[in-house]
Every structure is written in C-alpha cells, then in structure tokens.
Scaffold this active site. Structure first.
Site, PDB file in Angstrom:
ATOM      1  N   HIS A  51       0.837  -1.202   0.000  1.00 56.44           N
ATOM      2  CA  HIS A  51       0.000   0.000   0.000  1.00 56.44           C
ATOM      3  C   HIS A  51       0.876   1.259   0.000  1.00 56.44           C
ATOM      4  O   HIS A  51       2.080   1.201   0.296  1.00 56.44           O
ATOM      5  CB  HIS A  51      -0.932  -0.028   1.212  1.00 56.44           C
ATOM      6  CG  HIS A  51      -2.059  -1.013   1.034  1.00 56.44           C
ATOM      7  ND1 HIS A  51      -3.054  -1.189   1.958  1.00 56.44           N
ATOM      8  CD2 HIS A  51      -2.331  -1.864   0.006  1.00 56.44           C
ATOM      9  CE1 HIS A  51      -3.909  -2.104   1.513  1.00 56.44           C
ATOM     10  NE2 HIS A  51      -3.484  -2.536   0.337  1.00 56.44           N
ATOM     11  N   GLU A  53       1.120   3.738   1.982  1.00 59.69           N
ATOM     12  CA  GLU A  53       1.747   4.057   3.273  1.00 59.69           C
ATOM     13  C   GLU A  53       3.055   3.279   3.433  1.00 59.69           C
ATOM     14  O   GLU A  53       4.065   3.809   3.911  1.00 59.69           O
ATOM     15  CB  GLU A  53       0.812   3.682   4.430  1.00 59.69           C
ATOM     16  CG  GLU A  53      -0.522   4.407   4.463  1.00 59.69           C
ATOM     17  CD  GLU A  53      -1.611   3.730   3.641  1.00 59.69           C
ATOM     18  OE1 GLU A  53      -1.303   3.136   2.581  1.00 59.69           O
ATOM     19  OE2 GLU A  53      -2.781   3.802   4.054  1.00 59.69           O
ATOM     20  N   CYS A  76      -5.881   1.327   5.805  1.00 56.64           N
ATOM     21  CA  CYS A  76      -6.655   0.102   6.024  1.00 56.64           C
ATOM     22  C   CYS A  76      -6.292  -0.516   7.374  1.00 56.64           C
ATOM     23  O   CYS A  76      -5.232  -0.239   7.941  1.00 56.64           O
ATOM     24  CB  CYS A  76      -6.410  -0.886   4.896  1.00 56.64           C
ATOM     25  SG  CYS A  76      -4.755  -1.574   4.906  1.00 56.64           S
ATOM     26  N   ALA A 154     -18.001  14.119 -29.356  1.00 62.37           N
ATOM     27  CA  ALA A 154     -17.562  15.408 -29.896  1.00 62.37           C
ATOM     28  C   ALA A 154     -18.596  15.867 -30.929  1.00 62.37           C
ATOM     29  O   ALA A 154     -18.985  15.097 -31.811  1.00 62.37           O
ATOM     30  CB  ALA A 154     -16.191  15.268 -30.551  1.00 62.37           C
ATOM     31  N   THR A 196     -18.438   1.586 -34.551  1.00 61.64           N
ATOM     32  CA  THR A 196     -17.374   2.599 -34.505  1.00 61.64           C
ATOM     33  C   THR A 196     -16.074   2.030 -35.051  1.00 61.64           C
ATOM     34  O   THR A 196     -15.347   2.706 -35.780  1.00 61.64           O
ATOM     35  CB  THR A 196     -17.198   3.110 -33.051  1.00 61.64           C
ATOM     36  OG1 THR A 196     -18.420   3.725 -32.668  1.00 61.64           O
ATOM     37  CG2 THR A 196     -16.071   4.106 -32.914  1.00 61.64           C
ATOM     38  N   ASP A 200     -14.511   4.063 -38.099  1.00 62.32           N
ATOM     39  CA  ASP A 200     -13.330   4.903 -37.799  1.00 62.32           C
ATOM     40  C   ASP A 200     -12.024   4.130 -37.712  1.00 62.32           C
ATOM     41  O   ASP A 200     -10.956   4.728 -37.757  1.00 62.32           O
ATOM     42  CB  ASP A 200     -13.485   5.608 -36.434  1.00 62.32           C
ATOM     43  CG  ASP A 200     -14.691   6.514 -36.373  1.00 62.32           C
ATOM     44  OD1 ASP A 200     -15.378   6.614 -37.396  1.00 62.32           O
ATOM     45  OD2 ASP A 200     -14.933   7.105 -35.310  1.00 62.32           O
ATOM     46  N   ARG A 207      -2.002   8.179 -25.955  1.00 62.58           N
ATOM     47  CA  ARG A 207      -0.783   8.776 -26.500  1.00 62.58           C
ATOM     48  C   ARG A 207      -0.495  10.080 -25.767  1.00 62.58           C
ATOM     49  O   ARG A 207      -1.271  11.021 -25.840  1.00 62.58           O
ATOM     50  CB  ARG A 207      -0.941   9.026 -28.002  1.00 62.58           C
ATOM     51  CG  ARG A 207      -0.631   7.773 -28.830  1.00 62.58           C
ATOM     52  CD  ARG A 207      -1.345   7.785 -30.161  1.00 62.58           C
ATOM     53  NE  ARG A 207      -2.733   7.376 -30.031  1.00 62.58           N
ATOM     54  CZ  ARG A 207      -3.711   7.755 -30.832  1.00 62.58           C
ATOM     55  NH1 ARG A 207      -3.479   8.571 -31.822  1.00 62.58           N
ATOM     56  NH2 ARG A 207      -4.942   7.334 -30.638  1.00 62.58           N
ATOM     57  N   GLU A 292     -16.401   5.400 -25.841  1.00 67.20           N
ATOM     58  CA  GLU A 292     -16.334   6.208 -27.071  1.00 67.20           C
ATOM     59  C   GLU A 292     -17.028   5.440 -28.184  1.00 67.20           C
ATOM     60  O   GLU A 292     -16.513   4.429 -28.659  1.00 67.20           O
ATOM     61  CB  GLU A 292     -14.871   6.467 -27.474  1.00 67.20           C
ATOM     62  CG  GLU A 292     -14.096   7.269 -26.464  1.00 67.20           C
ATOM     63  CD  GLU A 292     -12.786   7.819 -27.042  1.00 67.20           C
ATOM     64  OE1 GLU A 292     -12.744   8.203 -28.220  1.00 67.20           O
ATOM     65  OE2 GLU A 292     -11.804   7.865 -26.271  1.00 67.20           O
TER      66      GLU A 292
HETATM   67  C1  AOF Z   1      -4.563   1.640   2.108  1.00 64.60           C
HETATM   68  N1  AOF Z   1      -3.561   2.026   1.277  1.00 64.60           N
HETATM   69  O1  AOF Z   1      -2.576   2.116  -0.714  1.00 64.60           O
HETATM   70  C2  AOF Z   1      -4.653   1.034  -0.575  1.00 64.60           C
HETATM   71  C3  AOF Z   1      -5.726   0.665   0.283  1.00 64.60           C
HETATM   72  O2  AOF Z   1      -5.723  -6.787  -0.546  1.00 64.60           O
HETATM   73  P1  AOF Z   1      -5.042  -5.570   0.005  1.00 64.60           P
HETATM   74  O3  AOF Z   1      -4.294  -5.854   1.273  1.00 64.60           O
HETATM   75  O4  AOF Z   1      -4.201  -4.832  -1.008  1.00 64.60           O
HETATM   76  O5  AOF Z   1      -6.201  -4.542   0.477  1.00 64.60           O
HETATM   77  C4  AOF Z   1      -7.015  -3.937  -0.477  1.00 64.60           C
HETATM   78  C5  AOF Z   1      -7.991  -2.974   0.197  1.00 64.60           C
HETATM   79  O6  AOF Z   1      -7.260  -1.996   0.946  1.00 64.60           O
HETATM   80  C6  AOF Z   1      -8.810  -2.192  -0.826  1.00 64.60           C
HETATM   81  O7  AOF Z   1     -10.010  -2.847  -1.134  1.00 64.60           O
HETATM   82  C7  AOF Z   1      -9.056  -0.879  -0.083  1.00 64.60           C
HETATM   83  O8  AOF Z   1     -10.090  -0.991   0.874  1.00 64.60           O
HETATM   84  C8  AOF Z   1      -7.755  -0.696   0.667  1.00 64.60           C
HETATM   85  N2  AOF Z   1      -6.790  -0.001  -0.206  1.00 64.60           N
HETATM   86  N3  AOF Z   1      -5.646   1.012   1.595  1.00 64.60           N
HETATM   87  O9  AOF Z   1      -4.475   1.844   3.310  1.00 64.60           O
HETATM   88  C9  AOF Z   1      -3.548   1.755  -0.028  1.00 64.60           C
HETATM   89  N4  AOF Z   1      -4.672   0.735  -1.904  1.00 64.60           N
HETATM   90 ZN    ZN Z   2      -3.299  -0.303   3.717  1.00 64.82          ZN
END
Ligand code: AOF
Ligand code: ZN
Length: 357
Positions: A51, A53, A76, A154, A196, A200, A207, A292
């Site tokens: 994560h 943190e 979390c 557009a 589309t 197109d 890019r 799109e």
């Molecule tokens: C955080 N910091 O950078 C993120 C969070 O399976 P895990 O352990 O990666 O947990 C995923 C869950 O954690 C995700 O569903 C969301 O609730 C939280 N994401 N939390 O503290 C982070 N990406």
């Molecule tokens: Zn976390």
C-alpha cells in the site's frame, strides 16, 4: 490553502500516477513529513503490491517517530493481500495521520481512523473536493459493484458528429484531444462499438508525447461481426467482445483461438441489454470505463440513464455540412436526466461535463 490541504493535494498527485491501473484496489498516494521536510513518498502500484503508506515509509527507521503522514485514503486496518497499514503506522510511532477520503470498503469504513485515534495517533479526516472526485468511481463500484461509465461525444458547431456516410471528421482541437487521452489513461477499461470500429478504425490507446499505452478494450458487438483486420488488434492490451445469445458459436471459437474474449449479455427486443454492461465490467473489478462510440448508442445510454457522467466537446468552429446528427431528437430531451456539472473552454472547443440529476 493551508499546509494540510497542500500536502494532501501532493499525495493526490502521487495517487494519480497509478489511477487506471490498480483495480480492483483504489489508487492511493502518501507523503511522510517531519519538521517541514519530506521524508518519504509513495503510491500503491496495483493489487497485491504494498500500500501507499508502506511505500512512503519503506526507507524510514526511527526518524519516522513523531512524523505526519498525508494519505489520500483512510489507512486500512484489515488483512487483505497485504497486512493492515494501521499496524505499520503504530509501529513507526507516527504522531499524526491526515487522510482525504473515508474508505468505502465495508471492512475499513471509518475503522481505520478509529484504530489510529485509539492508539494515540492524531487522525484527521480532511475532505477535499479534488479527492472526492478522484474516488467517486471507486465509491460507486464499492457500493453497487457496477463500473462507473463515462461517455464522450464530440459535436460540431452545427450539431453533427461525422459526415453523412459515417466517415470521421476531425472536430476537436489539441486541448480536447489531450484531455481524452488523459481520461483514457485514468480509466480502467475503454468501451466502444463494432460500428465505430468499422467506421473509424480507431486505436483507442493512450498517447502522451512519445508514450503509447495500451488499455483493455471492450467492444459492444451483438453478432460478433468484429473484423481482425482492425488497428485495435495491435493497439489494445486485450480485446473483449460483448455479444448477444444469437452470436455464432463458430465465430466465438475462432475469436477465442486468437486470444479475444467473448462475454455474453442478454438481449431484449433483439437489442443488447445495455444495463448489463456495467455489471459485467464491475465483476472484473473495473472502477471506471471510458466509452467512445457513435450517436445512436450514445443516445441509448443517456436515455436509459446508463452513463454516470458524460463529456461533450462542443466545437465553436468546425461545421459538417449535411452530417450525421449528434442527437436523434432534441438534445434537451435526450439529456433530460442529466445536468451540466461544469463547463470549460478548451481552445476552440467547449467541454461540458454532465452528471445524472
Ligand atoms: C490503504 N492504502 O494504498 C490502498 C488501500 O488486498 P489488500 O491488502 O491490497 O487490500 C485492499 C484494500 O485496501 C482495498 O479494497 C481498499 O479498501 C484498501 N486499499 N488502503 O491503506 C492503499 N490501496
Ligand atoms: Zn493499507
């Protein structure tokens, strides 16, 4: 703007670098500060990775004691693929944690902040509109398990989208195009239609300068009439065709053999049941799809309230004589269920953002 606000926006810049690449996890950014000095920065790379943190604190030992962590999302407090961030913040003896969004994930949902407070860390939730916007599709997906759909169209000065025979006309200028590429990049998946592709033959990649990034692309293709001769074969990260019951099994096997995925959705009155699209995308964990395609499907989506947001680029210069109309009926009627949330001039174009009423 006070210091907390400024630093939280810096953490948001870090989170932005991975928006569109972390699903089903949210993109998160974090900064560690002590006595006005940045000690660490980090962002969540993607599901299964540490994560934000953890990344921001990874090179810090005792010097983190008494520091403040700025993080876009509430830390979390659960064991998922990675251990709880709250445990790490306690063990590093942080003094303060400032976060910009309460994690809507029910296993966290306010408990992360509470745990920090109980353990003597000053936890402050500081809501900011930029962070609220950033997480609106994650919050929507968490609540409904459906993908947030953003539609883009557009429109020329005289209300058309292409010439009468369907061949494309360059409507938008450089600034609007840049925004399109930015939004494609930050979406988890791109959605288009087989009509589309035929008209197109778009690349639908991102890019930015010399960088080219391929994204997953889903194509609405009721009968599986997709042609492998299109550019998308080279420019998409993966191709998924969304078809109806009536599509041929032989075609399906042939497509599968070259790595193209086929997903069936229901048909009603011989038309694909478009409301199922967001459910199928949501099952893949995608938070946002950038859509799109042409005016017929665009109107069908708006009439059925299926876009969460729509972006209209209205040209003030380009005219398409006898072109194909953007809206089959009066624009006001088609967009009855939407209201303008913002309007911005981009060179010779006006970008309107509409949201559901
Ligand atoms: C955080 N910091 O950078 C993120 C969070 O399976 P895990 O352990 O990666 O947990 C995923 C869950 O954690 C995700 O569903 C969301 O609730 C939280 N994401 N939390 O503290 C982070 N990406
Ligand atoms: Zn976390």
């Amino acid at each position: 703007m006070n210091e907390d606000h400024k630093l939280l926006l810096e953490a948001l810049d870090l989170a932005s670098q991975r928006k569109g690449y972390t699903s089903p996890n949210p993109a998160v950014g974090a900064i560690v500060i002590k006595e006005g000095k940045v000690l660490g920065r980090g962002f969540h790379w993607g599901t299964g990775s540490p994560h934000a943190e953890v990344e921001a604190l990874k090179n810090l030992g005792n010097e983190a004691t008494g520091a403040t962590l700025y993080v876009t999302l509430e830390p979390c407090c659960h064991f998922g693929k990675t251990p709880p961030c709250t445990d790490l913040l306690k063990s590093k003896k942080l003094e303060r944690v400032v976060y910009g969004f309460i994690d809507p994930n029910p296993i966290v949902a306010g408990k992360g902040g509470e745990i920090l407070t109980q353990s003597g860390i000053k936890a402050k939730y500081l809501p900011l509109s930029e962070i609220e916007n950033f997480y609106q599709n994650y919050a929507w997906w968490t609540k409904t398990r459906k993908t947030w759909l953003t539609g883009k169209l557009a429109v020329s000065k005289d209300g058309n989208v292409c010439s009468s025979n369907g061949s494309p006309v360059k409507i938008t200028g450089e600034l609007a195009n840049e925004l399109t590429h930015f939004r494609r990049n930050q979406a988890d998946v791109i959605v288009t239609s087989v009509a589309t592709l035929k008209a197109d033959d778009p690349r639908l990649d991102v890019r930015c300068g010399s960088n080219v990034i391929r994204k997953p692309v889903w194509v609405l293709d009721k009968q599986l009439s997709f042609s492998m001769e299109c550019q998308l074969m080279k420019t998409a990260l993966s191709i998924t065709l969304v078809h109806g019951k009536s599509a041929s099994g032989v075609k399906k096997e042939k497509l599968k053999s070259v790595g193209i995925e086929c997903v069936e959705i229901s048909e009603v009155d011989s038309e694909l049941l478009l409301s199922e699209l967001a459910v199928r995308l949501g099952e893949r964990g995608y938070h946002e799809a950038w859509c799109e395609f042409g005016p017929r499907l665009f109107s069908a989506f708006t009439k059925n309230r299926l876009f969460n947001e729509l972006i209209l680029y209205q040209s003030t210069q380009v005219e398409i004589c006898n072109g194909r109309r953007a809206f089959e009926e009066e624009r006001g009627w088609v967009l009855d269920d939407y209201r303008i949330a913002s309007e911005e001039r981009l060179g010779a174009d006006v970008k309107e953002s509409w949201v559901l009423k």
